[in-house]
Design a protein around this motif. Structure first.
Motif, PDB file in Angstrom:
ATOM      1  N   ARG A  72       0.851  -1.179   0.000  1.00 36.94           N
ATOM      2  CA  ARG A  72       0.000   0.000   0.000  1.00 36.94           C
ATOM      3  C   ARG A  72       0.895   1.240   0.000  1.00 36.94           C
ATOM      4  O   ARG A  72       1.999   1.221   0.570  1.00 36.94           O
ATOM      5  N   PRO A  73       0.464   2.330  -0.633  1.00 37.79           N
ATOM      6  CA  PRO A  73       1.318   3.518  -0.734  1.00 37.79           C
ATOM      7  C   PRO A  73       1.795   4.070   0.598  1.00 37.79           C
ATOM      8  O   PRO A  73       2.868   4.667   0.665  1.00 37.79           O
ATOM      9  N   GLU A  74       1.021   3.866   1.662  1.00 33.28           N
ATOM     10  CA  GLU A  74       1.455   4.365   2.966  1.00 33.28           C
ATOM     11  C   GLU A  74       2.620   3.565   3.544  1.00 33.28           C
ATOM     12  O   GLU A  74       3.211   3.958   4.554  1.00 33.28           O
ATOM     13  N   GLN A  75       2.971   2.441   2.905  1.00 32.51           N
ATOM     14  CA  GLN A  75       4.118   1.659   3.365  1.00 32.51           C
ATOM     15  C   GLN A  75       5.435   2.198   2.831  1.00 32.51           C
ATOM     16  O   GLN A  75       6.504   1.764   3.269  1.00 32.51           O
ATOM     17  N   LEU A  76       5.375   3.129   1.887  1.00 35.17           N
ATOM     18  CA  LEU A  76       6.604   3.688   1.327  1.00 35.17           C
ATOM     19  C   LEU A  76       7.011   4.939   2.093  1.00 35.17           C
ATOM     20  O   LEU A  76       6.197   5.819   2.344  1.00 35.17           O
ATOM     21  N   ARG A  77       8.246   4.989   2.483  1.00 33.99           N
ATOM     22  CA  ARG A  77       8.815   6.134   3.186  1.00 33.99           C
ATOM     23  C   ARG A  77       9.907   6.759   2.321  1.00 33.99           C
ATOM     24  O   ARG A  77      10.687   6.043   1.677  1.00 33.99           O
ATOM     25  N   LEU A  78       9.964   8.091   2.324  1.00 33.14           N
ATOM     26  CA  LEU A  78      10.942   8.804   1.517  1.00 33.14           C
ATOM     27  C   LEU A  78      11.981   9.466   2.394  1.00 33.14           C
ATOM     28  O   LEU A  78      11.674   9.956   3.486  1.00 33.14           O
ATOM     29  N   GLY A  79      13.197   9.475   1.900  1.00 31.41           N
ATOM     30  CA  GLY A  79      14.286  10.110   2.641  1.00 31.41           C
ATOM     31  C   GLY A  79      15.372  10.551   1.675  1.00 31.41           C
ATOM     32  O   GLY A  79      15.169  10.599   0.455  1.00 31.41           O
ATOM     33  N   ALA A  80      16.524  10.864   2.242  1.00 35.46           N
ATOM     34  CA  ALA A  80      17.647  11.300   1.418  1.00 35.46           C
ATOM     35  C   ALA A  80      18.137  10.138   0.556  1.00 35.46           C
ATOM     36  O   ALA A  80      18.157   8.993   1.007  1.00 35.46           O
ATOM     37  N   PRO A  81      18.491  10.416  -0.694  1.00 34.17           N
ATOM     38  CA  PRO A  81      18.991   9.344  -1.558  1.00 34.17           C
ATOM     39  C   PRO A  81      20.377   8.883  -1.105  1.00 34.17           C
ATOM     40  O   PRO A  81      21.292   9.691  -0.937  1.00 34.17           O
TER      41      PRO A  81
END
Length: 369
Positions: free
Chosen positions: A274-283
């Protein structure tokens, strides 16, 4: 109130099958949502329950009473079932009070106290009793229609997409009022809807129909977390479907190595996040990277479209304050487990695809989303 049971219901119009062997049990005092795309048979099933249409085969039982079956068809007016149509269906020549008491015995129609009780039950002021339907808002009309359906204290209440014509704010307010009224009366209810959020938030159980068949019947949380197949998964909520190679109980995908929620045989598979399982951070070199294609801001949260290497696209759901910039490079981490499904023979994906709520498609290359 009574339980509702359907067994082996089939219905065709001419040579076109609409319902194919539907079995459904609605427990006493519960709300079941019939969810599915247009043309899947939801409204036809509701009409069969109400008695507006007869099934070709199968039985309908209200409590201990068989109301439809081989050689038996109890007329709609004698089934002890309340019905709330899509547009409310109020009689324009009657007042609110006249509409509410329409189905009551003549001796009870002049009971102003009963009218006020019923209006209060659906969250309306008793002072509206003398108004004409055209003097009410759309939400008020729907509540009056529910009060009319509840007035005779029916065994079952049926609601046919009663909120679809209302704007977003009014729809939420009316939905809450209707849910509270059904709970207060202990009503056994069936709600037809194509709105996934409506079904998940209101229902005790959700029946998903597809092509005239009941493909899953379960509580809302289980439906969202453990859909029966990928078609259900991509219809109920937003989804991220990944091509993967399963080895030793873990899925290896374009988003890295994923833990699985359930057993899967080694080899090609498709996995659901589900999209809420993806977390974004610094590459960083330690996590998969993507570039932000666009951001849809909703206030309470945001949806971020992400381009992965190779041309695939996924979506992430973030809190409203977490807003990366379009064109920004980000790293992606996955929290929780992925749900495995069999691979589709012959399918050629670019590694991942994002599917929004309500779509009815197999996963397709990201370029066509």
């Amino acid at each position: 109130m009574s339980a509702l049971a359907l067994q082996g219901i089939t219905k065709s119009f001419g040579t076109t099958p609409v319902l194919t062997g539907v079995d459904l049990h609605v427990p006493v005092g519960s709300l079941t949502a019939l969810l599915g795309p247009s043309g899947c048979g939801k409204t036809t099933l509701l009409r069969v329950i109400a008695g507006f249409d007869d099934p070709d085969t199968g039985t309908v039982t209200v409590g201990e009473r068989l109301v439809a079956g081989p050689g038996r068809s109890v007329p709609a007016r004698r089934r002890d079932i309340g019905f709330v149509p899509q547009e409310g269906g109020l009689f324009p020549h009657l007042s609110v009070a006249g509409n509410v008491t329409f189905g009551l015995p003549r001796r009870l129609r002049r009971d102003a106290g009963r009218v006020r009780e019923l209006l209060a039950l659906v969250g309306l002021d008793g002072d509206l009793a003398d108004r004409a339907p055209h003097q009410l808002s759309g939400g008020q009309q729907q509540r009056v229609a529910l009060a009319r359906a509840l007035a005779p204290e029916p065994s079952v209440v049926l609601l046919d997409e009663p909120f679809s014509s209302l704007d977003a704010t009014l729809r939420e307010e009316t939905r809450q009022a209707v849910a509270a009224a059904l709970t207060a009366t202990g009503a056994t209810a069936v709600l037809v809807t194509h709105d996934q959020a409506e079904a998940l938030s209101m229902a005790d159980q959700v029946a998903v129909l597809r092509g005239g068949r009941l493909v899953q019947l379960t509580d809302p949380r289980t439906l969202y977390r453990h859909p029966a197949d990928l078609d259900v998964a991509t219809f109920v909520g937003e989804s991220v479907v990944l091509e993967a190679d399963v080895r030793d109980g873990r899925a290896h995908s374009i988003l890295g190595e994923l833990a699985l929620d359930g057993a899967a045989s080694d080899g090609p598979a498709r996995v659901l996040l589900r999209p809420e399982q993806l977390r974004l951070g610094a590459p960083t070199g330690a996590v998969p990277q993507a570039r932000v294609r666009s951001v849809d801001f909703y206030g309470h949260d945001s949806r971020v479209w992400l381009d992965l290497p190779g041309g695939a696209t996924v979506i992430a759901r973030l809190e409203g304050a977490e807003l990366p910039l379009v064109g920004q490079d980000v790293g992606i981490t996955v929290v929780g487990r992925a749900l495995p499904f069999p691979a589709v023979p012959g399918a050629a994906l670019s590694g991942a695809v994002a599917l929004s709520a309500g779509t009815e498609m197999d996963a397709v290359p990201a370029e066509s989303v």
